[in-house]
Design a protein around this motif. Structure first.
Motif, PDB file in Angstrom:
ATOM      1  N   SER A   2      -6.204   3.892  31.557  1.00  0.00           N
ATOM      2  CA  SER A   2      -6.072   2.779  32.491  1.00  0.00           C
ATOM      3  C   SER A   2      -7.438   2.369  33.020  1.00  0.00           C
ATOM      4  N   ILE A  22      -4.210  -1.483  30.483  1.00  0.00           N
ATOM      5  CA  ILE A  22      -3.994  -0.155  29.917  1.00  0.00           C
ATOM      6  C   ILE A  22      -4.342  -0.261  28.445  1.00  0.00           C
ATOM      7  N   HIS A  48      -2.717  -5.638  35.375  1.00  0.00           N
ATOM      8  CA  HIS A  48      -2.692  -4.533  36.341  1.00  0.00           C
ATOM      9  C   HIS A  48      -3.784  -4.730  37.380  1.00  0.00           C
ATOM     10  N   ALA A  65       3.126   4.286  34.682  1.00  0.00           N
ATOM     11  CA  ALA A  65       1.873   4.174  35.430  1.00  0.00           C
ATOM     12  C   ALA A  65       2.167   3.812  36.869  1.00  0.00           C
ATOM     13  N   GLU A  67       0.245   2.241  40.348  1.00  0.00           N
ATOM     14  CA  GLU A  67      -0.970   1.497  40.680  1.00  0.00           C
ATOM     15  C   GLU A  67      -0.960   0.982  42.109  1.00  0.00           C
TER      16      GLU A  67
END
Length: 201
Positions: A2, A22, A48, A65, A67
């Motif tokens: 990432s 990613i 992201h 994931a 975040e």
């Protein structure tokens, strides 16, 4: 792997840049996709903000994931190749000084599996499949910085279900969480502590 947006929001939507992506590589660090130029990792997903935790869910082949959002809108996402997770076009967060950044939904952009407003600042992420805590098997654990706890998330299929805060009374900023080979859960904190969870006797 990432990569955060690094303060360049628009780059998260630019497939030619690695910010807010990613990436997919082989174990040797080479591009995973056929026909890519040498030394350029494959962009697996985009949109992201700052994905700090990434983990494989045992027995499923899935990658998840966690975040950071801005002021609100921390996310837990099921990562699907080629998908766009929306930042900064859509978000549940706001600017740090208050104004809206954008809508929460837009066609063609993925919704988070879970989001947190106010934020919990999820850093490390792991899935538990050990034998030491049978009731936790299949749960995700997030190390939370501003939230100052370990968060357990159970699942109903691919959807996050119940959530539980652990060790919130300690007041620590949790940076990382991992399952050890002994089936126990280990964590680190910004206070410089390394600890583990063990079953009650």
């Amino acid at each position: 792997m990432s990569v955060g947006e690094r303060g360049e929001r628009k780059a998260s939507q630019d497939p030619g840049r690695h910010n807010g992506k990613i990436l997919r590589l082989t174990h040797e660090g080479e591009p995973a996709g056929a026909g890519l130029p040498d030394a350029l990792p494959e962009v697996w997903t985009l949109g992201h903000r700052n994905p700090q935790g990434i983990a494989a869910r045992p027995g499923t082949g899935q990658i998840w994931a966690a975040e950071f959002g801005p002021r609100g809108g921390d996310e837990l996402n099921l990562i699907k190749g080629g998908a766009n997770y929306g930042w900064p076009v859509i978000t549940y967060g706001r600017e740090y000084w208050g104004p809206s950044i954008g809508p929460t939904h837009k066609g063609g952009l993925e919704q988070p599996a879970a989001q947190w407003t106010p934020v919990i600042s999820p850093s490390g992420l792991t899935f538990y499949d050990g034998a030491a805590f049978p009731a936790w098997k299949g749960s995700a654990f997030l190390a939370c910085l501003s939230g100052k706890h370990l968060r357990r998330v159970s699942f109903d299929g691919d959807k996050p279900a119940a959530q539980e805060k652990l060790l919130a009374e300690r007041g620590w900023r949790f940076r990382q969480v991992r399952q050890g080979p002994d089936g126990l859960l280990y964590f680190s904190t910004d206070e410089g502590l390394l600890g583990r969870l063990v079953p009650a006797k």
